[in-house]
Motif scaffolding. Structure first.
Motif, PDB file in Angstrom:
ATOM      1  N   ALA A  25      -1.674  -1.369  -0.073  1.00 53.43           N
ATOM      2  CA  ALA A  25      -2.913  -2.059  -0.408  1.00 53.43           C
ATOM      3  C   ALA A  25      -2.592  -3.477  -0.842  1.00 53.43           C
ATOM      4  CB  ALA A  25      -3.669  -1.322  -1.496  1.00 53.43           C
ATOM      5  N   ILE A  26      -3.593  -4.354  -0.713  1.00 51.41           N
ATOM      6  CA  ILE A  26      -3.387  -5.755  -1.057  1.00 51.41           C
ATOM      7  C   ILE A  26      -4.668  -6.305  -1.652  1.00 51.41           C
ATOM      8  CG2 ILE A  26      -4.016  -6.545   1.275  1.00 51.41           C
ATOM      9  CD1 ILE A  26      -1.767  -8.672   0.970  1.00 51.41           C
ATOM     10  N   SER A  27      -4.522  -7.140  -2.664  1.00 45.39           N
ATOM     11  CA  SER A  27      -5.684  -7.732  -3.315  1.00 45.39           C
ATOM     12  C   SER A  27      -6.341  -8.777  -2.419  1.00 45.39           C
ATOM     13  CB  SER A  27      -5.264  -8.364  -4.641  1.00 45.39           C
ATOM     14  OG  SER A  27      -4.344  -9.428  -4.396  1.00 45.39           O
ATOM     15  N   GLY A  28      -7.513  -9.225  -2.835  1.00 45.11           N
ATOM     16  CA  GLY A  28      -8.254 -10.184  -2.023  1.00 45.11           C
ATOM     17  C   GLY A  28      -7.514 -11.485  -1.785  1.00 45.11           C
ATOM     18  N   SER A  29      -6.811 -11.940  -2.784  1.00 47.10           N
ATOM     19  CA  SER A  29      -6.037 -13.180  -2.651  1.00 47.10           C
ATOM     20  C   SER A  29      -4.711 -12.963  -1.929  1.00 47.10           C
ATOM     21  CB  SER A  29      -5.755 -13.760  -4.024  1.00 47.10           C
ATOM     22  OG  SER A  29      -4.857 -12.918  -4.731  1.00 47.10           O
ATOM     23  N   GLY A  30      -4.283 -11.716  -1.858  1.00 45.33           N
ATOM     24  CA  GLY A  30      -2.974 -11.399  -1.288  1.00 45.33           C
ATOM     25  C   GLY A  30      -1.846 -11.449  -2.284  1.00 45.33           C
ATOM     26  N   GLY A  31      -2.162 -11.762  -3.533  1.00 45.47           N
ATOM     27  CA  GLY A  31      -1.114 -11.937  -4.525  1.00 45.47           C
ATOM     28  C   GLY A  31      -0.565 -10.651  -5.113  1.00 45.47           C
ATOM     29  N   ILE A  32      -1.305  -9.579  -4.964  1.00 46.64           N
ATOM     30  CA  ILE A  32      -0.875  -8.294  -5.535  1.00 46.64           C
ATOM     31  C   ILE A  32      -0.866  -7.253  -4.427  1.00 46.64           C
ATOM     32  CG2 ILE A  32      -1.362  -6.492  -7.223  1.00 46.64           C
ATOM     33  CD1 ILE A  32      -2.859  -8.606  -8.852  1.00 46.64           C
ATOM     34  N   THR A  33       0.226  -6.511  -4.357  1.00 46.82           N
ATOM     35  CA  THR A  33       0.345  -5.455  -3.355  1.00 46.82           C
ATOM     36  C   THR A  33       0.768  -4.152  -4.025  1.00 46.82           C
ATOM     37  OG1 THR A  33       2.631  -6.115  -2.894  1.00 46.82           O
ATOM     38  CG2 THR A  33       0.913  -7.005  -1.457  1.00 46.82           C
ATOM     39  N   TYR A  34       0.499  -3.080  -3.314  1.00 47.43           N
ATOM     40  CA  TYR A  34       0.848  -1.741  -3.790  1.00 47.43           C
ATOM     41  C   TYR A  34       1.341  -0.959  -2.591  1.00 47.43           C
ATOM     42  CZ  TYR A  34       0.239   3.062  -5.451  1.00 47.43           C
ATOM     43  OH  TYR A  34       0.448   4.374  -5.775  1.00 47.43           O
ATOM     44  N   TYR A  35       2.413  -0.190  -2.777  1.00 43.64           N
ATOM     45  CA  TYR A  35       2.984   0.578  -1.685  1.00 43.64           C
ATOM     46  C   TYR A  35       3.238   2.019  -2.108  1.00 43.64           C
ATOM     47  CZ  TYR A  35       4.030  -3.904   0.534  1.00 43.64           C
ATOM     48  OH  TYR A  35       3.930  -5.143   1.108  1.00 43.64           O
ATOM     49  N   SER A  36       2.925   2.930  -1.200  1.00 40.30           N
ATOM     50  CA  SER A  36       3.407   4.295  -1.364  1.00 40.30           C
ATOM     51  C   SER A  36       4.608   4.510  -0.444  1.00 40.30           C
ATOM     52  CB  SER A  36       2.319   5.314  -1.036  1.00 40.30           C
ATOM     53  OG  SER A  36       1.955   5.220   0.328  1.00 40.30           O
ATOM     54  N   VAL A  37       4.711   3.705   0.617  1.00 44.88           N
ATOM     55  CA  VAL A  37       5.877   3.726   1.492  1.00 44.88           C
ATOM     56  C   VAL A  37       6.633   2.429   1.219  1.00 44.88           C
ATOM     57  CG1 VAL A  37       6.752   3.818   3.857  1.00 44.88           C
ATOM     58  CG2 VAL A  37       4.662   5.054   3.237  1.00 44.88           C
ATOM     59  N   LYS A  38       7.663   2.546   0.447  1.00 49.42           N
ATOM     60  CA  LYS A  38       8.366   1.347  -0.003  1.00 49.42           C
ATOM     61  C   LYS A  38       9.529   1.017   0.912  1.00 49.42           C
ATOM     62  CE  LYS A  38       6.963   2.152  -4.758  1.00 49.42           C
ATOM     63  NZ  LYS A  38       7.396   2.366  -6.160  1.00 49.42           N
ATOM     64  N   ASP A  39       9.915  -0.216   0.897  1.00 48.28           N
ATOM     65  CA  ASP A  39      11.092  -0.742   1.596  1.00 48.28           C
ATOM     66  C   ASP A  39      10.880  -0.927   3.097  1.00 48.28           C
ATOM     67  OD1 ASP A  39      13.183   1.334  -0.481  1.00 48.28           O
ATOM     68  OD2 ASP A  39      12.480  -0.709  -0.819  1.00 48.28           O
TER      69      ASP A  39
END
Length: 122
Positions: free
Chosen positions: A50-64
């Motif tokens: 997932a990614i915030s509206g600005s693109g500055g914050i991301t979240y991953y469940s599948v990392k790397d």
């Protein structure tokens, strides 16, 4: 409401890469946090990134291996997938929130694309 159209799926071999794209229209794109989800046969839909509206914050469940990004000037969100594995096989969906704040929760995404199939052969 946001209309979402995914593209970029396909059949690849294990270890290959794919980049999914999701083109958005409708609501102001930068005000929408975006997510990529996937659903494999017989399994529940799950968040990939997932990614915030600005693109500055991301979240991953599948990392790397996966990277989410967005281009607000093009109203498009991307999912770069590297070192693909057979277990990554699924229909991949992009989804939009009615908020720019990032969320890991499926139920907080209100607009969905039709999905694009990704199949990884061993």
């Amino acid at each position: 409401q946001v209309q979402l159209v995914e593209s970029g799926g396909g059949l690849v071999q294990a270890g290959d890469s794919l980049r999914l794209s999701c083109a958005a229209s409708g609501r102001t794109f930068s005000r929408c946090a975006m997510g990529w989800f996937r659903q494999a046969p017989g399994k529940e839909r799950e968040l990939v990134a997932a990614i915030s509206g600005s693109g500055g914050i991301t979240y991953y469940s599948v990392k790397d291996r996966f990277t989410i990004s967005r281009d607000n000037a093009k109203n498009t969100v991307y999912l770069q997938m590297n070192s693909l594995k057979p277990e990554d096989t699924a229909v991949y969906y992009c989804a939009a929130r009615a908020s720019a704040t990032i969320s890991p929760h499926l139920y907080e995404y209100i607009d969905w694309g039709q999905g694009t199939q990704v199949t990884v052969s061993s």
